[in-house]
Design a protein around this motif. Structure first.
Motif, mmCIF file in Angstrom:
data_model
loop_
_atom_site.group_PDB
_atom_site.id
_atom_site.type_symbol
_atom_site.label_atom_id
_atom_site.label_comp_id
_atom_site.label_asym_id
_atom_site.label_seq_id
_atom_site.Cartn_x
_atom_site.Cartn_y
_atom_site.Cartn_z
ATOM 1 N N PRO A 33 -19.000 42.720 108.062
ATOM 2 C CA PRO A 33 -19.592 41.890 107.099
ATOM 3 C C PRO A 33 -18.580 41.352 105.917
ATOM 4 C CG PRO A 33 -20.057 44.444 106.845
ATOM 5 C CD PRO A 33 -19.153 44.037 108.147
ATOM 6 N N ALA A 80 -12.965 41.171 107.139
ATOM 7 C CA ALA A 80 -11.765 42.085 107.037
ATOM 8 C C ALA A 80 -10.880 41.978 108.588
ATOM 9 C CB ALA A 80 -12.041 43.593 106.618
ATOM 10 N N ALA A 101 -18.123 50.747 109.443
ATOM 11 C CA ALA A 101 -18.295 51.289 110.554
ATOM 12 C C ALA A 101 -19.060 50.637 111.899
ATOM 13 C CB ALA A 101 -18.861 52.679 110.761
HETATM 14 S S1 SF4 Z 1 -15.535 49.074 109.124
HETATM 15 FE FE1 SF4 Z 1 -15.134 47.347 110.451
HETATM 16 S S2 SF4 Z 1 -16.915 46.171 110.413
HETATM 17 FE FE2 SF4 Z 1 -16.808 47.192 108.354
HETATM 18 S S3 SF4 Z 1 -15.706 46.328 106.737
HETATM 19 FE FE3 SF4 Z 1 -14.413 47.530 107.904
HETATM 20 S S4 SF4 Z 1 -13.568 46.277 109.432
HETATM 21 FE FE4 SF4 Z 1 -15.237 45.125 108.763
#
Ligand code: SF4
Ligand code: SF4
Lengths: 441, 249
Positions: free
Chosen positions: B53, B56, B71
């Motif tokens: 979302p 990243a 997650a």
């Molecule tokens: S845990 Fe994974 S899906 Fe969630 S913000 Fe971090 S990288 Fe992105």
């Protein structure tokens, strides 16, 4: 176990308990009626007028507190002018209040003549920004809108969204929400008591209570995988089966924290300096609390026994007994005492929730919606009645708005601070438990 | 008064051994770390990227500063990283908000002026309140930052470090600069939480004026949503003393 057996067995020791069953539950129609008033109230408060609710008829009338943005005014007693009277801005960056908010204080020496909270500094436009998102993505933003009240906001948001969609909800999800909500209530109430003790320079007391609130955060981290419960209640998230041993662990740890807190509170409430500072500080008479539409511990401290968990319950609160502690004078001491009572009553609620944790995850029909694709939900958060109004389009959010507890109570800060001295301000502020993140959202 | 002391004694020692010993599991929860890519499977990144979302996930790895530890990518080929090693790893402190996991951290200008004590002023420029509470929680007996000479102060005029939480909103920018200017030198700025680093879940928010370093010079970034208290403590400790050592005081 039935309601009455809970009254007899477990609640004999809860202080200042009143469980007023004469108040009727709100029907969905009543909720719609509330919503119409709501818009009018918003305008009135912007103009600096109280809601004009009639205390004599309260609380048998459906009612709702106002929501407004920008200036929250409470007209001054009299228009005092003269030598030595001046207005100064306090904030939005202060050491005393760790959130971004400003107060315009009109003062004569130490005495506060008028205090106007000015908000809007940290508005992030979260609810406007979720339009068009699928429900889980929207919920991810709602829980990060107000971190320390995430469980209450997500629960209210999802309940409204589910009612708008008209789809059944897995039963265990509802129980998980209630468990998270009560944990977060205990955490926030402990935090409020610790902050008031801190303002009163009770260094040992505040450190010990802060330590207990850290223990609740750690317990939440252990049980839900996140100290602030982010991600714990998202739709389609993990189904929490909670094995009996897990439930025992949660139950024992929370019971121990609650018992430890009672010991500390016994000491604190017998400390003269502490009680002297908060007794009589920022009193909100019952009549004013009703006229201005106060909610939550602030309302209950002014001896009005309204609690959504009892008077407008969503499942599973329909099956739980919740004690509703009340105050008499509506001062800072009463607001803190109500929170202290609620730490006990939430501990008992958690005990019931764990006892009756559903063995199989059945499905429960959603709350009836007020209009096609539009649902409204009220949830009793740690600071009081929280209302969400959500419109759905298929599985996407078409629009959402909210009336938070802190914005309902903000005019009362102005009222309570009148004629008090500036050194009492931090006691007043902390006893109300305001969270600016839910006003500027 | 004696009863208070009895109470405190009865509850025993609560305080973490950090930074003289590695933190235990409860002190450094797994949410401190962003997920990482299992070594031979960099090609899973494009598969996981759409579920993230915050955007990243990039072709070379996960941007620490942007990740909110939700997650979601874990069911799409990424793995949670192990328990946090706040003693040695790069995790508590990033030199740039977008740092990838393999980039070495550094503090911009570790100042000799902070050797004995560090006074910290917290400024909220648009947070959800969780970051604020984690930072101020460092004073509670579990972390007891005072034992390391780290104190929270109520005035920027007495502060060595400005601790910035939240996504910088336009309304808060003038107050942010004024607060920074009010601090005496030498001074440092530490940004904590995904919001202050890259906007976190609110990245691309029209009310926000990111990056933070456009408005104040930032010395260190602490990722997480919110960062666990020990990650914040570790960052402050490094600003004060350099990397924590495994030897005692
Ligand atoms: S845990 Fe994974 S899906 Fe969630 S913000 Fe971090 S990288 Fe992105
Ligand atoms: S980084 Fe996360 S916890 Fe911190 S302010 Fe932003 S949303 Fe809240």
């Amino acid at each position: 176990m039935t309601r009455s057996s809970w009254v007899e067995t477990s609640l004999s020791e809860v202080p200042k308990t009143s469980h007023d069953l004469s108040l009727s539950y709100l029907s969905p129609d009543a909720r719609l009626a509330i919503l119409t008033d709501y818009t009018e109230h918003r305008t009135r408060v912007l103009r600096g007028e109280p809601l004009g609710l009639d205390p004599a008829r309260f609380p048998n009338q459906p009612w709702l507190a106002p929501a407004a943005r920008g200036l929250r005014r409470c007209p001054p007693d009299e228009d005092v002018r003269g030598y030595g009277i001046f207005t100064f801005p306090y904030g939005p960056v202060t050491g005393g209040v760790p959130e971004a908010v400003r107060f315009d204080v009109r003062t004569y020496g130490e005495r506060i003549l008028e205090l106007t909270p000015v908000t809007g500094f940290k508005r992030r436009g979260v609810l406007a920004g979720i339009a068009g998102l699928p429900l889980p993505d929207a919920a991810l933003r709602v829980e990060r809108m107000v971190g320390n009240l995430s469980a209450a906001h997500v629960t209210a948001f999802l309940t409204a969204a589910e009612s708008a969609r008209g789809l059944p909800v897995p039963e265990r999800e509802l129980w998980t929400r209630a468990l998270a909500l009560e944990l977060q209530r205990i955490y926030n109430h402990l935090h409020a008591v610790a902050r008031v003790a801190e303002s009163a320079a009770q260094s040992v007391g505040q450190a010990q209570v802060h330590a207990l609130s850290e223990e609740v955060l750690r317990l939440a981290g252990w049980a839900f995988g996140h100290r602030w419960l982010f991600g714990a209640l998202l739709p389609g998230g993990p189904d929490r089966r909670l094995e009996p041993s897990d439930r025992r662990t949660i139950g024992t740890r929370i019971a121990r924290i609650s018992a430890d807190f009672q010991t500390l509170w016994d000491l604190l409430s017998h400390t003269r300096i502490f009680v002297d500072r908060i007794q009589g500080t920022s009193p909100i008479p019952r009549r004013e609390a009703i006229r201005w539409g106060a909610v939550g511990p602030t309302l209950r401290a002014s001896s009005v026994g309204w609690d959504d968990r009892v008077h407008a319950p969503i499942p599973p609160y329909t099956d739980l007994f919740v004690a509703v502690p009340q105050g008499i004078d509506g001062d800072a001491l009463d607001r803190i005492a109500v929170r202290v009572g609620e730490i006990q009553s939430s501990t008992l609620a958690i005990e019931q929730i764990l006892d009756r944790w559903p063995a199989a995850s059945g499905e429960i029909p959603p709350e009836p919606c007020v209009e096609a694709h539009r649902g409204i939900a009220r949830v009793e958060g740690p600071n009081g009645d929280l209302i969400y109004d959500v419109t759905m389009q298929g599985d996407r959010v078409a629009g959402a708005s909210c009336r938070s507890a802190s914005e309902a109570n903000l005019p009362l800060l102005a009222l309570g601070s009148r004629q008090s001295v500036f050194t009492d301000f931090s006691f007043a502020w902390e006893s109300f438990g305001f969270v600016i993140a839910e006003v500027d959202r | 008064m004696s009863t208070w002391i009895q109470q405190a004694v009865a509850r025993g020692r609560l305080t973490t051994r950090f930074p003289w010993a590695p933190p235990n599991e409860e002190e450094a929860p797994i949410t401190a770390h962003a997920p990482e890519v299992p070594p031979p499977a960099t090609r899973t990144l494009p598969l996981a990227a759409p579920v993230c979302p915050t955007g990243a996930i990039e072709s070379e790895g996960v941007r620490q500063g942007a990740c909110i530890r939700c997650a979601r990518c874990l069911s799409h080929g990424l793995t949670p990283t192990g328990p946090v090693d706040l003693m040695a790893s790069s995790i508590a402190l990033l030199r740039s908000p977008s740092g990838l996991r393999h980039e070495p951290p550094s503090v911009r200008s570790p100042s000799p002026g902070f050797r004995r004590s560090l006074h910290v002023f917290l400024i909220d420029v648009g947070s959800c309140n969780a970051c604020n509470r984690e930072a101020l929680g460092l004073a509670n007996p579990y972390y007891d930052s005072q034992r390391l000479g780290i104190f929270f102060t109520n005035s920027p005029r007495h502060a060595d470090v400005l601790l910035v939480v939240g996504i910088p909103t336009r309304e808060m920018l003038p107050s942010l600069s004024r607060t920074y200017e009010a601090m005496p030198g030498p001074k440092a700025v530490v940004a904590i939480g995904a919001c202050a680093l890259e906007g976190g879940i609110f990245h691309g928010n029209p009310h926000a004026a990111l990056p933070l370093s456009d408005h104040v010079p930032v010395d260190a970034y602490v990722p997480g949503c919110p960062p666990p208290p020990l990650a914040i403590l570790s960052a402050l400790w490094r600003v004060m003393r350099g990397p924590p050592s495994r030897e005692g005081p």
